[in-house]
Motif scaffolding. Structure first.
Motif, PDB file in Angstrom:
ATOM      1  N   TYR A   1      10.195   2.233   7.705  1.00  0.00           N
ATOM      2  CA  TYR A   1      10.893   1.215   6.918  1.00  0.00           C
ATOM      3  C   TYR A   1      12.301   0.998   7.461  1.00  0.00           C
ATOM      4  O   TYR A   1      12.795  -0.141   7.504  1.00  0.00           O
ATOM      5  CB  TYR A   1      10.947   1.659   5.452  1.00  0.00           C
ATOM      6  CG  TYR A   1      11.564   0.651   4.524  1.00  0.00           C
ATOM      7  CD1 TYR A   1      10.883  -0.507   4.153  1.00  0.00           C
ATOM      8  CD2 TYR A   1      12.839   0.851   3.998  1.00  0.00           C
ATOM      9  CE1 TYR A   1      11.450  -1.433   3.301  1.00  0.00           C
ATOM     10  CE2 TYR A   1      13.415  -0.070   3.145  1.00  0.00           C
ATOM     11  CZ  TYR A   1      12.711  -1.210   2.791  1.00  0.00           C
ATOM     12  OH  TYR A   1      13.286  -2.126   1.950  1.00  0.00           O
ATOM     13  N   LEU A   2      12.958   2.071   7.904  1.00  0.00           N
ATOM     14  CA  LEU A   2      14.290   1.953   8.481  1.00  0.00           C
ATOM     15  C   LEU A   2      14.250   1.129   9.766  1.00  0.00           C
ATOM     16  O   LEU A   2      15.142   0.317  10.026  1.00  0.00           O
ATOM     17  CB  LEU A   2      14.864   3.343   8.760  1.00  0.00           C
ATOM     18  CG  LEU A   2      16.263   3.386   9.390  1.00  0.00           C
ATOM     19  CD1 LEU A   2      17.283   2.775   8.446  1.00  0.00           C
ATOM     20  CD2 LEU A   2      16.652   4.814   9.734  1.00  0.00           C
TER      21      LEU A   2
ATOM     22  N   SER B   1       9.382   6.491   5.842  1.00  0.00           N
ATOM     23  CA  SER B   1      10.803   6.206   5.634  1.00  0.00           C
ATOM     24  C   SER B   1      11.447   5.734   6.935  1.00  0.00           C
ATOM     25  O   SER B   1      12.218   4.763   6.955  1.00  0.00           O
ATOM     26  CB  SER B   1      11.524   7.457   5.114  1.00  0.00           C
ATOM     27  OG  SER B   1      11.007   7.852   3.869  1.00  0.00           O
TER      28      SER B   1
ATOM     29  N   SER C   1       5.202  11.214   4.884  1.00  0.00           N
ATOM     30  CA  SER C   1       6.169  10.545   4.015  1.00  0.00           C
ATOM     31  C   SER C   1       7.463  10.239   4.766  1.00  0.00           C
ATOM     32  O   SER C   1       8.034   9.147   4.638  1.00  0.00           O
ATOM     33  CB  SER C   1       6.460  11.417   2.794  1.00  0.00           C
ATOM     34  OG  SER C   1       7.441  10.840   1.982  1.00  0.00           O
ATOM     35  N   THR C   2       7.928  11.196   5.573  1.00  0.00           N
ATOM     36  CA  THR C   2       9.131  10.971   6.378  1.00  0.00           C
ATOM     37  C   THR C   2       8.914   9.858   7.393  1.00  0.00           C
ATOM     38  O   THR C   2       9.808   9.044   7.647  1.00  0.00           O
ATOM     39  CB  THR C   2       9.530  12.269   7.107  1.00  0.00           C
ATOM     40  OG1 THR C   2       9.683  13.315   6.146  1.00  0.00           O
ATOM     41  CG2 THR C   2      10.823  12.082   7.881  1.00  0.00           C
TER      42      THR C   2
ATOM     43  N   ASP D   1      18.032   4.215  -6.582  1.00  0.00           N
ATOM     44  CA  ASP D   1      17.209   5.414  -6.782  1.00  0.00           C
ATOM     45  C   ASP D   1      18.020   6.615  -7.265  1.00  0.00           C
ATOM     46  O   ASP D   1      17.539   7.404  -8.085  1.00  0.00           O
ATOM     47  CB  ASP D   1      16.481   5.771  -5.484  1.00  0.00           C
ATOM     48  CG  ASP D   1      15.373   4.778  -5.164  1.00  0.00           C
ATOM     49  OD1 ASP D   1      14.912   4.093  -6.104  1.00  0.00           O
ATOM     50  OD2 ASP D   1      14.970   4.691  -3.996  1.00  0.00           O
TER      51      ASP D   1
END
Length: 734
Positions: free
Chosen positions: A175-176, A172, A168-169, A349
């Protein structure tokens, strides 16, 4: 053939740092460089079409959106190749080579010195440039689209099943890296484009603007290959999209085959696939089709969203980019989007959605997407309002039925002039304030003694300079530009009313030697403080002028001009086209609205698709989502060609109206949509299959018991046979 290494190599635990596989470093760097390459090239693409290839706004927009559409159609091809044939690693490598080659071809095609150029530096033969550019774009579309569905999935493959948190990290960070590459490239490549380069003539440096992204793509490829020995590679398992398409095709064909039969109707048309496919697969396909049906209105959102790189960039070329502390290029305004994304995603969010939840409002994913579409429509309304303000400040250029003329008095006394029906007096070394309209020709009367007939070409602008020719005045006509200067530059020219030849330079640009009573060619001078150096026989006069964006001036050197300390005071500027006055900051509201719409629409849409997709068909919905982006760009092509609107603001309002209409349709479809839990449905079908298997086993057991009793009865009542005959008898039964 599938990659043998991928087929034989099991998923093994690779070297890690802080619990993360080292291999993901190469994947993240690869993605950063690839996104820099793609968005950097795309940021300057529409300006390259307009100002280098000399295409008009509509055709430049058409080709731009055709390219973007291809970039979002090819992921389907890349997914099929990776899952069914080559595997993800080889697919990424091979298509990245094609990708890098396309970027190199684009950079070569932008070199204006590869063909002969005219005096303005514009290539005389554009065929080679166009051919290389189109070839490069096709290769880029194939490469960037083909690897799009592979890289993220390949990164996920590097983690073990017990590394959900690390995976999951990783996504992220992944995407960054995408947004970081996009942000940096849309800042840097417009700066590179704005540089002057060339061998025989100095032009905007598109080869450098395309060459740097090409170099980054080569770096991305090298970095990815360097990590080869550390990757976990999975074997191609066959593409689920192909299986889904076959299942749907069989259902349609089977239904068509039995259209005239008396067979009872089935609950769903996909049930006609039961003769060949198991019920679990059919149920999964039904879930996918249910979501894909909701995708039908979505392309209209992307039709508006992707115009940031075309229509909005062209709009920025007619605006003022001076922010005081820095100068913004028109194509750099696209950086507002990734900057706002990085701000709005966490705000939505952590602040916006929790507040709505506390207000006990049922803000479902489909309702969020509806709001996102409405925000995008508002963005185009804002763009239309900005365009109306721009149009009010734009010069009134001549139509095809009239010509325009401006007059400059180079005689050192006031001069009465009658031009057609227009009567006015010009002071010495001045011009009338604005252009006058004439049809084909008019009679020009200078003072009381001289009358000339001036011919005018409809659709053009001209300047008539009145000089002293002996005892009488004389008129000389010069052609003017009849459109805003390109890319926000300023078109400057000199008229020499001085008694001898002199030379003028500004920066590294040369106006050339200007003879008496003649007009120089236009020179494009960037915004800012410009110093014009007028030279003759070792003497020099420096004239300074602060220039804005998109203006045009004729600088008059009067007959009274003399070199000396105050020489600059005698030079008179005549403004032919006023500079852009609407500031680029007015585009920020429309960028904010469309970015907010993107965050609410796109992020929510991906989450919704993931939650409603069967466990083994999430890639199918991902491909469907990307396909809506491609269709959206095709819609832009259709509307741009079909709606021949002369006013750009009207086109913005048309797109906004279409999206509002689609938004209403989508909200109705969303109202009747029933949310499902794919995991629960799949579990029910798997349980039913297991129960059916148990029933089959029970029936088979009862049949065996009946056969066993019958056999025993036959053996008891009938006389014994030889052993060989008994064995033959036993062979007949299972």
């Amino acid at each position: 053939m599938a990659d043998k290494g991928e087929m034989r190599k099991p998923k093994q635990k690779s070297a890690t740092v802080c619990g993360y596989p080292i291999s993901i470093f190469f994947i993240v760097v690869n993605e950063f460089c690839e996104r820099f390459s793609y968005y950097g090239m795309r940021a300057v693409l529409v300006l390259y079409f307009k100002y280098f290839l000399r295409w008009d706004d509509d055709f430049a927009t058409t080709i731009y959106h055709t390219f973007v559409a291809l970039c979002y159609l090819t992921p389907i091809l890349g997914a099929i190749v990776a899952d069914s044939w080559l595997g993800k690693f080889k697919t990424i490598v091979y298509l990245s080579i094609i990708y890098a080659l396309g970027q190199v071809v684009m950079a070569i095609g932008a070199i204006h010195d590869i063909t002969d150029a005219n005096k303005d530096g514009v290539p005389d033969n554009m065929t080679l440039h166009v051919a290389l550019s189109m070839l490069g774009l096709i290769l880029i579309a194939l490469g960037t689209g083909g690897i799009k569905p592979c890289v993220a999935a390949f990164g996920g493959d590097q983690f073990q099943d017990d590394q959900e948190k690390q995976r999951s990290t990783f996504f992220s960070i992944f995407y960054l890296s995408i947004n970081a590459g996009s942000l940096l490239s849309t800042v840097i490549t417009p700066i590179l484009r704005a540089q002057e380069c060339g061998i025989h003539s100095q032009q905007k440096c598109y080869p450098l603007a395309f060459g740097v992204p090409a170099a980054l793509m080569v770096v991305a490829l090298i970095v990815f290959i360097v990590g080869n020995g550390m990757y976990n590679k999975t074997a191609p398992q066959g593409n689920i999209m192909v299986k889904v398409c076959k299942c749907i095709g069989f259902a349609i064909k089977n239904r068509f085959r039995h259209r005239a039969s008396n067979e009872p109707k089935r609950h769903h048309w996909m049930d006609w696939a039961e003769e060949k496919y198991d019920k679990l697969l059919i149920a999964q396909v039904k879930m996918v089709l249910k979501v894909l049906f909701l995708y039908i209105p979505l392309p209209m959102f992307w039709a508006l969203f992707d115009q940031q790189g075309s229509r909005w960039t062209l709009q920025a070329t007619t605006m003022n980019g001076d922010f005081g502390f820095l100068i913004i290029q028109p194509d750099q305004m696209q950086t507002v989007n990734p900057i706002l994304i990085l701000i709005l995603v966490p705000v939505m969010d952590s602040v916006f959605y929790p507040l709505i939840s506390k207000c006990k409002l049922n803000f479902t994913p489909l309702r969020r997407m509806t709001v996102g579409m409405f925000l995008a429509a508002l963005a185009f309304v804002a763009a239309g309002l900005v365009q109306i303000q721009i149009d009010q400040t734009m010069p009134k250029f001549p139509s095809s039925t009239v010509g325009q003329v401006k007059f400059i008095n180079m005689i050192d006394r006031p001069l009465p002039i009658k031009a057609g029906t227009n009567v006015f007096t010009l002071n010495a070394f001045t011009a009338n304030e604005d252009y006058l309209n004439f049809d084909e020709q008019f009679e020009l009367k200078l003072g009381s003694n001289v009358t000339n007939v001036i011919n005018v070409v409809n659709g053009t602008r001209s300047t008539v300079v009145i000089i002293q020719d002996g005892p009488l005045p004389k008129s000389i006509k010069f052609p003017d530009i009849n459109s805003k200067p390109e890319q926000g530059a300023n078109a400057i020219r000199f008229f020499n009313g001085f008694g001898s030849v002199f030379n003028v330079t500004v920066g590294n640009q040369d106006f050339g030697d200007i003879v008496t009573n003649s007009m120089s060619a236009y020179v494009a001078v960037p915004q800012g403080d410009a110093e014009f150096r007028i030279k003759k026989d070792g003497q020099e006069c420096v004239y300074s002028q602060t220039l804005g964006f998109g203006s045009s001036y004729t600088l008059i050197i009067p007959p009274t001009f003399t070199f000396g300390q105050n020489c600059k005071d005698s030079i008179r500027p005549v403004m032919d086209i006023s500079p852009n006055t609407i500031h680029m900051a007015w585009q920020i509201p429309q960028y904010f609205l469309i970015t907010a719409g993107e965050v609410v629409f796109s992020v929510t849409g991906l989450e919704f698709s993931y939650s409603q997709a069967p466990s083994n068909m999430k890639s199918v919905l991902q491909a469907g989502w990307l396909f809506t982006v491609a269709v959206g760009n095709i819609i832009v092509l259709i509307v741009a060609e079909a709606a021949t609107l002369s006013d750009k603001w009207a086109e913005y309002i048309l797109f906004a109206s279409l999206l509002v209409a689609v938004c209403i349709i989508f909200s109705i479809m969303a109202y009747f949509y029933t949310y499902i839990d794919p995991t629960e449905i799949e579990a029910q079908f798997k349980t039913k299959v297991n129960e059916d298997d148990e029933d089959d086993k029970s029936q088979y057991g009862r049949q065996r018991l009946r056969w066993s009793r019958k056999t025993q009865l036959n053996v008891t009542m009938k006389p014994k046979r030889p052993k060989c005959e008994q064995s033959k008898k036993q062979i007949r039964y299972p």
